[in-house]
Design an enzyme around this catalytic site. Sequence first.
Site: not given
Ligand code: SAH
Length: 519
Positions: A42, A64, A182
């Site tokens: 991703d 992308k 999100m």
């Molecule tokens: N599977 C992922 C979440 C995917 S949804 C997990 O378990 O973390 C994508 C969302 O995750 C983003 O919109 C944001 O809200 C959050 N996210 C992912 N990486 C992040 C990071 N490094 N810092 C803050 N929020 C993050």
Amino acid sequence: MTDKHEKSAGRVCLVGAGPGDAGLITRYGHALLCDADVVIHDALVLPALLQETKPTAELIDVGKRHADHKMTQDEINALLVEKAQQGGLVVRLKGGDPFLFGRGGEEAAYVAAHGIRCDIVPGVTAGVAAPSMVGIPVTHRRHASSVTFITGHEDPDKPESSHDYAALAGLIGAGGTLCVYMGMNKLDLIVEQLQRQGVSAEMPAAVVQWGATPRQRSVRSTVGQLADDVRDSGCYAPAIIVIGQVAGIDEAGMQTYTHRPLFGKRIVITRTRTQASSHAAHLSALGAEILEAPTLRIEEPDDATWAKIDDALRHLDRYDWLVLTSANGVAMLADRMAHLGLDSRSFAPVKIAAIGNATGGALFDRLHVHSDLTPRTYVAESLAAELLEAGAANQRLLLLRADIARQALPELLGEAGAAIDEFPIYRNVPETELPVHVLDVLRRGKVDWITFTSSSTVRNMIELLGDERDLLQNVKVASIGPITSKTARELGLTVTVEAEPSNMDGLVEAMVRYEMNGQ
Ligand code: SAH
């Protein structure tokens, strides 16, 4: 660990990458990543994580936009199956945990329905990791005994929010924590709904953007103020919104990520592609954002040169010393020995000199032999002097190094009467262009440091920049040692720090010292 024997069947592993930092992927996930033939990832997966994949691995960024088109979930599912059917190990690398708001469940089901084995490797989820990186524990014995994860991005086909805000408000009121993924586009709506359902405007709330990455930023506020404070701060997605008493915990010393010594620094590293990864990993672990600008590529010598090297390797008893001056040289030597069916026993008749600890380390890692001599300072002149002290003056030396190495070493030894066979065991081939994103960040003036690890990396970088060499004027320069610094100065650069000792650790150390003390 990674079931190599099953490769021919083709399989998919859904691997959680963690929140971004290369240190926060699981050991199993990392092992699979290193072994993968195809990596489908991703946009949230940072380049630092992809650096340790095999050079032959195919990397596909499905997050992308390609020509204004982002791959749909159906296309991603089909791609997973297609690649697995071609055989090999397909790693589907997903940010955080693959099953938390990442459509991992759909992907796994689709792959399995096509009769393809699908393994799941959990990951550290952003909803826990991002708050913890600013010192917010999502549960706490005194403040929060439950935590709820919700997504702010719901199925667009559903007219109403599926969240029961009254229930969420109840959980927060009862001492729970709410973590929203999100949710940045809907922040106003979320805090408004919660307040309408009885959450106090004074309830602590926070937003952590790009948690556990060099771009981490955060805002501490209250439910009543959060939307305004976030707007003022300019924080945006990806971010986690945390609401509950724990969001008010702000103990000094708990800010783990931003306290890293090179936090947020953008560093361009100019090495060969094969060398760059461990250096990059070291800098990333200190909180820096790495931009790789390979200026050189390593290639094999031609057949005629190989023939001479092969002959020398088969008859090492003709020599008193084998002299190696780089980890690249050692890697080429190890591969060639294996190719010739030779092993470390061949070294029995010779003594070995290595120019520095990286070369010596590679020698031990790759061939399990220790060097007999490593000079006190890692430059050719010291190596020559110490070899002579060790009695090399009238001896026979085999020197295996790069095709463009300085002549100081063979000259000094030759003048003292040593008989030298020098063969270039690898060729340094300059790259012909800089990666577009590196040039782009340089043009925007967003680069803090550039590291040079040899005179040729300086020369090639300047060459690659061409008319735009002034882009380096405001970038701090870290040089590996006096010779590289001299070349940099001759080419109009100001050297900010020089490594002491002249090796990769010394280089990192010098940058850290400068950033900590301003010197
Ligand atoms: N599977 C992922 C979440 C995917 S949804 C997990 O378990 O973390 C994508 C969302 O995750 C983003 O919109 C944001 O809200 C959050 N996210 C992912 N990486 C992040 C990071 N490094 N810092 C803050 N929020 C993050």
